[in-house]
Design an enzyme around this catalytic site. Structure first.
Site, short mmCIF file in Angstrom:
data_model
loop_
_atom_site.label_atom_id
_atom_site.label_comp_id
_atom_site.label_asym_id
_atom_site.label_seq_id
_atom_site.Cartn_x
_atom_site.Cartn_y
_atom_site.Cartn_z
N GLY A 1 0.84 -1.28 0.00
CA GLY A 1 0.13 0.19 0.09
C GLY A 1 0.91 1.10 -0.04
O GLY A 1 1.93 1.21 -0.11
N ASN A 2 0.24 2.38 0.24
CA ASN A 2 0.81 3.62 0.27
C ASN A 2 0.16 4.42 1.48
O ASN A 2 -0.64 4.14 1.92
CB ASN A 2 0.78 4.43 -1.23
CG ASN A 2 -0.43 4.64 -1.58
OD1 ASN A 2 -1.03 5.80 -1.13
ND2 ASN A 2 -1.00 3.96 -2.59
N ARG A 3 0.94 5.58 1.49
CA ARG A 3 0.54 6.59 2.66
C ARG A 3 -0.39 7.74 2.44
O ARG A 3 -0.72 8.66 3.11
CB ARG A 3 1.82 7.15 3.36
CG ARG A 3 2.79 6.18 3.80
CD ARG A 3 4.04 7.08 4.31
NE ARG A 3 5.02 6.12 4.92
CZ ARG A 3 5.12 5.44 5.97
NH1 ARG A 3 3.99 5.59 6.84
NH2 ARG A 3 6.24 4.58 6.19
#
Ligand code: CTP
Ligand code: CA
Length: 236
Positions: free
Chosen positions: A33-35
């Site tokens: 995933g990412n932030r």
């Protein structure tokens, strides 16, 4: 230029905004995933609601407080997790939309195969590599397909400069490559962008020319983008 909140310049318009960050499962308990917080997308949705639009917010792994705020403003929130789910939800809503804004941080790659049970470590064997495949480019597809005639397609690009070019140079080539009508380029790194309370974007057209610049709160940036979009929409 401050936006006049009494001006309902998106009344009668249907807009779709994607927000947050997609997650790609590695196994039933893990993901890539990412932030992305989803706050810029939620601010876009809320601003569009205030300007009179019918808003669908496709929210990829967005905090419930952020989603609830968009819902309270009047947006229909469609929660999704993966890029495939985001793509389906965005395309389903885009068939009736005057504007689609892809503010979500879409995972570029996903694991090629996802086992049905948790990956176990085997003592002494070390980690097995995870093979990845490329995800579809949802924005480029929307720009190519134009699911409704006259639809405006807007992308976002979070960029850092590097040895190959500045933030703006990367933004310009991305604007030309994607085929979207507008690309909002956001300089990230050193405390800016992801998760930060303020934002600064340069809005480029499809040729990579600067059409607007905005900074301030995510809501101010959102309104500056809707200012550009409202002017670019064919009149009704
Ligand atoms: N985007 C998309 N589908 C993808 C990747 C990106 O729709 N598979 C959209 C994002 O929502 C954003 C725009 O494309 O609106 C730019 O995303 P970005 O990650 O900056 O562009 P990429 O083409 O993936 O380039 P790179 O990550 O290599 O900079
Ligand atoms: Ca990317």
């Amino acid at each position: 230029l401050a936006h006049d909140a009494t001006q309902h310049d998106l009344t009668g318009r249907a807009v779709v905004v994607s927000a947050g960050g997609t997650r790609e499962p590695i196994d039933p308990v893990r993901f890539i995933g990412n932030r992305s917080s989803g706050r810029q997308g939620a601010a876009l949705a809320e601003a569009a609601c205030a300007r009179g639009a019918d808003v669908t917010l496709v929210a990829a792994n967005v905090d419930e407080t952020v989603a609830a705020s968009a819902r309270a403003a009047g947006a229909v929130v469609v929660p999704v997790e993966t890029t495939a789910q985001l793509r389906d939800a965005v395309r389903a809503a885009a068939g009736q939309a005057d504007v689609v804004v892809m503010a979500a941080a879409v995972a570029d790659f996903r694991p090629a195969e996802v086992p049905g049970s948790k990956i176990k470590k085997v003592p002494g064997e070390g980690p097995a590599p995870i093979a990845l495949v490329e995800n579809p480019d949802v924005l480029a597809e929307l720009a190519r397909d134009r699911l409704r005639a006259g639809q405006l397609v807007v992308g976002f690009a979070a960029e850092t400069g590097d040895a190959r070019g500045s933030v703006l140079e990367h933004g310009r080539s991305k604007a030309r490559r994607k085929g979207a009508d507008l690309l909002a380029v956001n300089a990230v790194g050193s405390g800016r962008g992801f998760g930060a309370p303020v934002n600064a974007v340069t809005v480029l057209d499809g040729q990579g020319e600067v059409v607007a610049e905005a900074s301030g709160t995510k809501r101010a940036v959102a309104d500056a983008i809707w200012d550009v979009v409202a002017k670019a929409l064919p009149s009704i």
